[in-house]
Design an enzyme around this catalytic site. Structure first.
Site, PDB file in Angstrom:
ATOM      1  N   THR A 123       0.809  -1.221   0.000  1.00  0.00           N
ATOM      2  CA  THR A 123       0.000   0.000   0.000  1.00  0.00           C
ATOM      3  C   THR A 123       0.843   1.271   0.000  1.00  0.00           C
ATOM      4  OG1 THR A 123      -1.447   1.302   1.451  1.00  0.00           O
ATOM      5  CG2 THR A 123      -0.149  -0.375   2.518  1.00  0.00           C
ATOM      6  N   TYR A 147      -1.095  -0.104  10.499  1.00  0.00           N
ATOM      7  CA  TYR A 147      -1.488  -0.733   9.232  1.00  0.00           C
ATOM      8  C   TYR A 147      -0.334  -0.658   8.228  1.00  0.00           C
ATOM      9  CZ  TYR A 147      -3.530  -1.204   4.583  1.00  0.00           C
ATOM     10  OH  TYR A 147      -3.754  -1.585   3.283  1.00  0.00           O
TER      11      TYR A 147
HETATM   12  N1  LIG Z   1      -8.820  -0.999  -0.695  1.00  0.00           N
HETATM   13  C1  LIG Z   1      -7.761  -0.209  -0.859  1.00  0.00           C
HETATM   14  O1  LIG Z   1      -7.894   0.968  -1.211  1.00  0.00           O
HETATM   15  C2  LIG Z   1      -6.366  -0.760  -0.636  1.00  0.00           C
HETATM   16  C3  LIG Z   1      -5.280   0.107  -0.806  1.00  0.00           C
HETATM   17  C4  LIG Z   1      -3.986  -0.393  -0.611  1.00  0.00           C
HETATM   18  C5  LIG Z   1      -3.793  -1.731  -0.305  1.00  0.00           C
HETATM   19  N2  LIG Z   1      -4.866  -2.551  -0.131  1.00  0.00           N
HETATM   20  C6  LIG Z   1      -4.599  -3.955   0.218  1.00  0.00           C
HETATM   21  O2  LIG Z   1      -5.336  -4.783  -0.662  1.00  0.00           O
HETATM   22  C7  LIG Z   1      -5.733  -5.984  -0.005  1.00  0.00           C
HETATM   23  C8  LIG Z   1      -7.205  -6.228  -0.234  1.00  0.00           C
HETATM   24  O3  LIG Z   1      -7.952  -5.118   0.249  1.00  0.00           O
HETATM   25  P1  LIG Z   1      -9.516  -4.983   0.024  1.00  0.00           P
HETATM   26  O4  LIG Z   1      -9.827  -3.545  -0.105  1.00  0.00           O
HETATM   27  O5  LIG Z   1      -9.958  -5.903  -1.050  1.00  0.00           O
HETATM   28  O6  LIG Z   1     -10.065  -5.461   1.442  1.00  0.00           O
HETATM   29  P2  LIG Z   1     -11.180  -6.534   1.797  1.00  0.00           P
HETATM   30  O7  LIG Z   1     -11.396  -6.457   3.262  1.00  0.00           O
HETATM   31  O8  LIG Z   1     -12.370  -6.364   0.910  1.00  0.00           O
HETATM   32  O9  LIG Z   1     -10.477  -7.917   1.412  1.00  0.00           O
HETATM   33  C9  LIG Z   1      -9.679  -8.653   2.289  1.00  0.00           C
HETATM   34  C10 LIG Z   1     -10.230 -10.072   2.307  1.00  0.00           C
HETATM   35  O10 LIG Z   1      -9.401 -10.891   3.121  1.00  0.00           O
HETATM   36  C11 LIG Z   1     -10.216 -11.700   3.958  1.00  0.00           C
HETATM   37  N3  LIG Z   1      -9.402 -11.994   5.145  1.00  0.00           N
HETATM   38  C12 LIG Z   1      -8.854 -11.107   6.015  1.00  0.00           C
HETATM   39  N4  LIG Z   1      -8.134 -11.746   6.945  1.00  0.00           N
HETATM   40  C13 LIG Z   1      -8.189 -13.078   6.649  1.00  0.00           C
HETATM   41  C14 LIG Z   1      -7.629 -14.249   7.234  1.00  0.00           C
HETATM   42  N5  LIG Z   1      -6.880 -14.190   8.329  1.00  0.00           N
HETATM   43  N6  LIG Z   1      -7.909 -15.446   6.678  1.00  0.00           N
HETATM   44  C15 LIG Z   1      -8.684 -15.529   5.576  1.00  0.00           C
HETATM   45  N7  LIG Z   1      -9.251 -14.451   4.968  1.00  0.00           N
HETATM   46  C16 LIG Z   1      -8.994 -13.240   5.505  1.00  0.00           C
HETATM   47  C17 LIG Z   1     -11.468 -10.864   4.214  1.00  0.00           C
HETATM   48  O11 LIG Z   1     -12.605 -11.645   4.540  1.00  0.00           O
HETATM   49  C18 LIG Z   1     -11.645 -10.142   2.888  1.00  0.00           C
HETATM   50  O12 LIG Z   1     -12.458 -10.885   2.008  1.00  0.00           O
HETATM   51  C19 LIG Z   1      -5.347  -5.817   1.459  1.00  0.00           C
HETATM   52  O13 LIG Z   1      -4.173  -6.560   1.678  1.00  0.00           O
HETATM   53  C20 LIG Z   1      -5.086  -4.333   1.601  1.00  0.00           C
HETATM   54  O14 LIG Z   1      -4.109  -4.062   2.563  1.00  0.00           O
HETATM   55  C21 LIG Z   1      -6.137  -2.099  -0.284  1.00  0.00           C
END
Ligand SMILES: NC(=O)c1ccc[n+]([C@@H]2O[C@H](COP(=O)([O-])OP(=O)(O)OC[C@H]3O[C@@H](n4cnc5c(N)ncnc54)[C@H](O)[C@@H]3O)[C@@H](O)[C@H]2O)c1
Length: 329
Positions: A123, A147
């Site tokens: 990120t 985070y």
């Molecule tokens: N959304 C953004 O703007 C953004 C920006 C930068 C980085 N990210 C990174 O992208 C990735 C996905 O983000 P997102 O926005 O899709 O979030 P999200 O919460 O929609 O997706 C994360 C998924 O992981 C699952 N999960 C979490 N912990 C778990 C575990 N211990 N075991 C099994 N499943 C688990 C959740 O149920 C969820 O479906 C993350 O790693 C986040 O740090 C997101």
């Protein structure tokens, strides 16, 4: 390729599963504990193509080991994590345990079973509060919250693991502000308490929120509100496919994923009002801790080194797709 996708029922993961199913030729296994992701997303993805879904938590190392033993994965794409910056400040260990410790266990399984490719969702939060506001992959990383630190530590582990074992290649993708939904309306962002600007604006347009806030209007930017680099989730999804292809003939690498264009909070709100035709209620609120004034990617490397070509670099299109999704759900 046989690909394991963790967090594939979540927002970004589900778009990558969809992109891989549409590309075809892959055997896909999705692991998600559905703590944030939804069965609805899994069901929607099943209409695109066949894949295996295992509902489980990554911390179940014994079960993870069994899954690795019985599947010869060519690649892992690791999305599963907690993502709420403000929650990470009040409950940091929740973040270090899931985002760092579970990731380390996953990397260790890759080493144990000889998995060669690992794509990691990192990120822009790992950059912290950069002085210039525009960051390249070489810019200093000084995250200012647990985070961001939980993600940076995983980057370090991946880099060390890759340096010690040249057969293990990683692609670290540092996402900027991800927004929008799939153009066909099949999947989108589900979390009801999201803090993401575009999501909050579209929730306000459809009446799920009475009003929305601008957190700080006295930043040193053209209109005083924070400036961010918004990327359409479908372009972000394609970046994973591009980096996976890149790794087949190249060394491990780190990539910013953004468009390199900044929009202020006020500009995004104006765009949402224009696209929807709804003059929703917006109020000014104090600054939030840890919001840098400007955070924009220099994303030249991804474009230069891989075959990634963004197709949705248009704020109105991003907002419209998010709004279509919000109306439908
Ligand atoms: N959304 C953004 O703007 C953004 C920006 C930068 C980085 N990210 C990174 O992208 C990735 C996905 O983000 P997102 O926005 O899709 O979030 P999200 O919460 O929609 O997706 C994360 C998924 O992981 C699952 N999960 C979490 N912990 C778990 C575990 N211990 N075991 C099994 N499943 C688990 C959740 O149920 C969820 O479906 C993350 O790693 C986040 O740090 C997101």
């Amino acid at each position: 390729m046989k690909i394991l996708i963790t967090g594939g029922a979540g927002y970004i993961g589900s778009h990558v599963v969809k992109a891989l199913l549409e590309e075809g030729g892959h055997e896909i296994v999705v692991i998600d504990n559905l703590c944030k992701g939804t069965q609805k997303a899994i069901d929607a993805l099943k209409s695109v193509g066949a894949f295996e879904f295992i509902q489980m938590d990554l911390e179940n190392i014994a079960k993870m080991d069994e899954i690795f033993k019985f599947n010869k994965f060519d690649a892992i794409i690791h999305f599963a994590a907690f993502i709420e910056v403000f929650e990470s400040m009040s409950n940091p260990l929740k973040y270090y345990l899931n985002n760092t410790a579970n990731a380390i266990n996953l990397i260790a399984l890759c080493q144990k079973y000889g998995v060669k490719n690992f794509i990691f969702s990192s990120t822009a939060a790992t950059y912290g509060e950069p002085e210039t506001g525009v960051v390249s992959e070489e810019s200093p990383q000084n995250p200012i919250n647990p985070y961001g630190r939980s993600k940076l530590m995983t980057e370090w582990v991946l880099k060390d693991a890759g340096a010690a074992n040249r057969d293990f290649k990683y692609g670290i993708l540092r996402y900027f502000n991800v927004a929008g939904a799939s153009s066909d309306g099949l999947i989108g962002q589900n979390y009801p308490n999201a803090t993401h600007l575009v999501k909050v604006a579209t929730q306000t347009i459809v009446g799920k929120r009475e009003k929305m806030s601008i957190f700080g209007d006295n930043y040193p930017t053209s209109d005083g509100t924070c400036v961010r680099d918004y990327i359409h989730v479908e372009d972000l999804a394609q970046a994973h496919l591009s980096v996976l292809r890149y790794l087949q003939n190249n060394d491990s690498s780190v990539f910013n994923v953004g468009y390199g264009t900044g929009f202020s909070v006020k500009e995004v709100i104006e765009c949402a009002k224009k696209v929807s035709g709804v003059d929703f209620k917006v109020e000014n609120a104090p600054r939030r801790d840890g919001d840098p004034a400007r955070l924009i990617s220099n994303a030249d490397k991804l474009k230069a080194k891989t075959d990634w070509t963004p197709k949705h670099n248009n704020l109105e299109e991003i907002v419209q797709s998010a709004l279509n999704w919000e109306k439908k759900n």
